[in-house]
Design an enzyme around this catalytic site. Structure first.
Site, PDB file in Angstrom:
ATOM      1  N   HIS A 247       1.129  -1.061   0.056  1.00 38.08           N
ATOM      2  CA  HIS A 247       0.299   0.462   0.260  1.00 38.08           C
ATOM      3  C   HIS A 247       0.690   1.136  -0.014  1.00 38.08           C
ATOM      4  O   HIS A 247       0.391   2.479   0.027  1.00 38.08           O
ATOM      5  CB  HIS A 247      -0.770  -0.143   1.318  1.00 38.08           C
ATOM      6  CG  HIS A 247      -2.073   0.774   0.978  1.00 38.08           C
ATOM      7  ND1 HIS A 247      -2.398   1.539   2.095  1.00 38.08           N
ATOM      8  CD2 HIS A 247      -2.994   1.036   0.071  1.00 38.08           C
ATOM      9  CE1 HIS A 247      -2.885   2.680   1.814  1.00 38.08           C
ATOM     10  NE2 HIS A 247      -3.418   2.455   0.662  1.00 38.08           N
TER      11      HIS A 247
ATOM     12  N   LYS B  11       3.405   4.503  -1.725  1.00 43.77           N
ATOM     13  CA  LYS B  11       3.742   5.065  -2.156  1.00 43.77           C
ATOM     14  C   LYS B  11       4.974   6.164  -2.492  1.00 43.77           C
ATOM     15  O   LYS B  11       4.733   6.722  -1.394  1.00 43.77           O
ATOM     16  CB  LYS B  11       2.274   6.026  -2.204  1.00 43.77           C
ATOM     17  CG  LYS B  11       0.939   6.114  -2.427  1.00 43.77           C
ATOM     18  CD  LYS B  11       0.353   5.109  -1.387  1.00 43.77           C
ATOM     19  CE  LYS B  11      -0.820   5.349  -1.877  1.00 43.77           C
ATOM     20  NZ  LYS B  11      -1.549   4.404  -0.826  1.00 43.77           N
TER      21      LYS B  11
ATOM     22  N   ASP C  91      17.343   9.999  -8.031  1.00 45.57           N
ATOM     23  CA  ASP C  91      18.759  10.246  -7.887  1.00 45.57           C
ATOM     24  C   ASP C  91      19.134  10.033  -5.470  1.00 45.57           C
ATOM     25  O   ASP C  91      20.375  11.150  -5.285  1.00 45.57           O
ATOM     26  CB  ASP C  91      19.771  11.002  -8.534  1.00 45.57           C
ATOM     27  CG  ASP C  91      19.360  11.337  -9.498  1.00 45.57           C
ATOM     28  OD1 ASP C  91      19.726  10.091 -10.469  1.00 45.57           O
ATOM     29  OD2 ASP C  91      19.290  12.695 -10.421  1.00 45.57           O
TER      30      ASP C  91
ATOM     31  N   HIS D 152      -8.397  11.812   1.834  1.00 43.06           N
ATOM     32  CA  HIS D 152      -7.971  10.272   1.873  1.00 43.06           C
ATOM     33  C   HIS D 152      -6.433  10.539   2.642  1.00 43.06           C
ATOM     34  O   HIS D 152      -5.762   9.529   2.608  1.00 43.06           O
ATOM     35  CB  HIS D 152      -7.138   9.986   0.235  1.00 43.06           C
ATOM     36  CG  HIS D 152      -6.985   8.819  -0.268  1.00 43.06           C
ATOM     37  ND1 HIS D 152      -5.700   8.555  -0.659  1.00 43.06           N
ATOM     38  CD2 HIS D 152      -7.402   7.449   0.125  1.00 43.06           C
ATOM     39  CE1 HIS D 152      -4.969   7.105  -0.678  1.00 43.06           C
ATOM     40  NE2 HIS D 152      -6.372   6.866  -0.724  1.00 43.06           N
TER      41      HIS D 152
ATOM     42  N   LYS E 192      -3.551  11.082   5.045  1.00 42.64           N
ATOM     43  CA  LYS E 192      -3.483  10.013   6.526  1.00 42.64           C
ATOM     44  C   LYS E 192      -1.927  10.356   7.197  1.00 42.64           C
ATOM     45  O   LYS E 192      -0.570  10.487   7.548  1.00 42.64           O
ATOM     46  CB  LYS E 192      -2.601   8.338   5.807  1.00 42.64           C
ATOM     47  CG  LYS E 192      -3.940   8.096   5.001  1.00 42.64           C
ATOM     48  CD  LYS E 192      -3.000   7.603   3.704  1.00 42.64           C
ATOM     49  CE  LYS E 192      -4.283   7.243   2.377  1.00 42.64           C
ATOM     50  NZ  LYS E 192      -5.264   6.696   3.189  1.00 42.64           N
TER      51      LYS E 192
ATOM     52  N   ASP F 269       0.893  18.765  19.513  1.00 45.84           N
ATOM     53  CA  ASP F 269       1.479  19.485  20.048  1.00 45.84           C
ATOM     54  C   ASP F 269       1.643  21.041  19.811  1.00 45.84           C
ATOM     55  O   ASP F 269       2.695  21.531  19.942  1.00 45.84           O
ATOM     56  CB  ASP F 269       1.846  18.775  21.345  1.00 45.84           C
ATOM     57  CG  ASP F 269       0.615  18.556  22.462  1.00 45.84           C
ATOM     58  OD1 ASP F 269      -0.221  18.225  22.063  1.00 45.84           O
ATOM     59  OD2 ASP F 269       1.649  17.384  23.227  1.00 45.84           O
TER      60      ASP F 269
END
Length: 421
Positions: free
Chosen positions: A171, A173, A178, A339, A341, A346
């Site tokens: 899952h 991405k 380089d 979408h 995450k 604080d």
């Protein structure tokens, strides 16, 4: 010889066994049947509605942490352009790993840029999840010789041996160019996500890109097949506590992302801002969130008002009463799929990555979350959170407790499915 009493005892035992068996079957079948009905209804409703997403978003936000520069993106068009620009500028090697890679116009732009990079002598390594891309024509993932392509398998035979550690998907991405420029976050590759989904991605340039490069190399070497070259995994002299990539690796039964959430929430003394596409915390995570709110921490959670996976919405809603009664505020993101995450705590700690707060992400899939200890980054994330709140409506306890009895029953019936999602 069997007497009347024995017959009664046998009948009672048989009746008990049948009752238990039927109860277990009902316990399994009823939630699945309810889930099927909900998914079918949701599919029909979405087919009869045509709605274009429109939502506010922050411009790319730049900063520097130590020797590494950062940019936070919240709009797909902008991050995709920056990713393709990085690919076009590559001179040595490119690592690209993605869960979904649509075979649409944007997906083709990425493919063309990678092929062009290879033709000018750049070494290109690609990973995509086979299951997530079953709807994409196989021909799309055919690349010229010289480009190293690793599809994460749709099915792994170890599953037949009940090996849970081989059931997770890839899952993640990640894009690394380089070894100096890296991208990580929630964005898959596809035209839909460019303008219709609200997501968050992080670009880093400098020594901390090693965190993403190392993560890709480890995954590649763990999953490579015959004909794939291994990639040497060099160390780094960077010891920057400001950056750390937490990597879930099911095959090794390593799940640090769940722990970083637990520790950050436990440490909170002021506020916790969570943005989650799919929010189904396990019991311990739920308990620490409730405990934080009950000790006076300002806990705010943004979730989609209606996500692209209706079952996760229903399972998440089953927790709303506990959260609201504890003082957590729930904000429903409207008119578009959120979408992201992400979390910030604080004004000190931030995480941006690929893992949702649910079982699949925290104890199932290969995932990666970058954690950053920096006040400027945290402030930027709070600014983004404020912009997102402007597109939300707050869910109040009074409103929630007045929902229909059918909704309440549905949440109860679906509860056994929580460990699966």
């Amino acid at each position: 010889m069997v007497g009347p009493v024995d017959h009664l005892e046998l009948s009672a035992a048989t009746f008990a066994r049948l009752t238990i068996k039927r109860t277990l079957i009902a316990y399994a079948v009823v939630p699945l049947a309810a889930a099927g009905a909900i998914v079918a209804l949701d599919h029909w409703q979405k087919r009869t509605k045509s709605r274009k997403a429109a939502f506010p978003h922050e411009k790319p936000l730049h900063s520097t942490v130590g020797e590494t520069s950062t940019t936070i993106f919240t709009f797909g068009v902008e991050v995709y352009e920056e990713m393709i620009r990085a690919i076009d500028g590559a001179t040595e090697r490119i690592f690209l790993e993605t869960y979904i890679w649509k075979g649409d116009a944007l997906g083709q732009r990425f493919k063309d840029a990678l092929v062009a990079a290879s033709e000018r002598g750049v070494e290109v390594f690609l990973v995509y999840d086979g299951f997530a891309n079953l709807v994409v024509p196989r021909s799309f993932f055919q690349f010229p010789a010289g480009i190293h392509v690793l599809p994460y398998p749709v099915f792994r035979p170890q599953v037949l041996l009940m090996s849970i550690k081989h059931t997770g998907r890839d899952h993640r991405k990640i894009l690394v160019v380089d070894d100096t420029i890296g991208f990580v976050g929630g964005y898959n590759i596809g035209t839909l996500y460019a303008t219709q989904w609200r997501d968050t991605h992080l670009r880093i340039e400098g020594p901390a890109a090693w965190e993403l490069s190392s993560a890709f190399i480890d995954f590649w070497n763990l999953n490579l097949r015959s004909g794939h070259p291994s990639i040497p995994s060099p160390g780094t002299d960077l010891w920057d506590p400001g950056f750390q990539a937490a990597r879930n690796a099911p095959a090794r039964r390593v799940y640090p992302i769940r722990n970083i959430y637990l520790e950050a929430i436990r440490r909170a003394t002021s506020h916790i801002y969570l943005t989650q596409a799919y929010f189904i915390p396990d019991r311990e995570l739920l308990d620490v969130i409730l405990a934080a709110a009950q000790r006076g921490i300002d806990v705010r959670i943004i979730v989609p008002e209606a996500s692209n996976h209706v079952l996760t919405d229903w399972l998440s809603r089953g927790l709303y009463s506990k959260l609201l009664r504890a003082g957590v505020t729930i904000w429903l993101y409207r008119n578009a799929m959120v979408h992201a995450k992400t979390a910030t705590v604080d004004g000190e700690w931030t995480t941006i990555g690929t893992a949702n707060i649910d079982r699949l992400s925290l104890t199932g899939n290969y995932e990666i979350n970058m954690t950053i200890y920096d006040q400027t980054i945290a402030q930027q994330m709070e600014e983004i959170f404020t912009v997102d709140l402007s597109n939300c409506r707050q869910l109040h306890l009074e409103e929630w407790e007045q929902r229909s009895p059918v909704a309440k029953l549905g949440e109860i019936v679906l509860t056994p499915l929580s460990p699966l999602l």
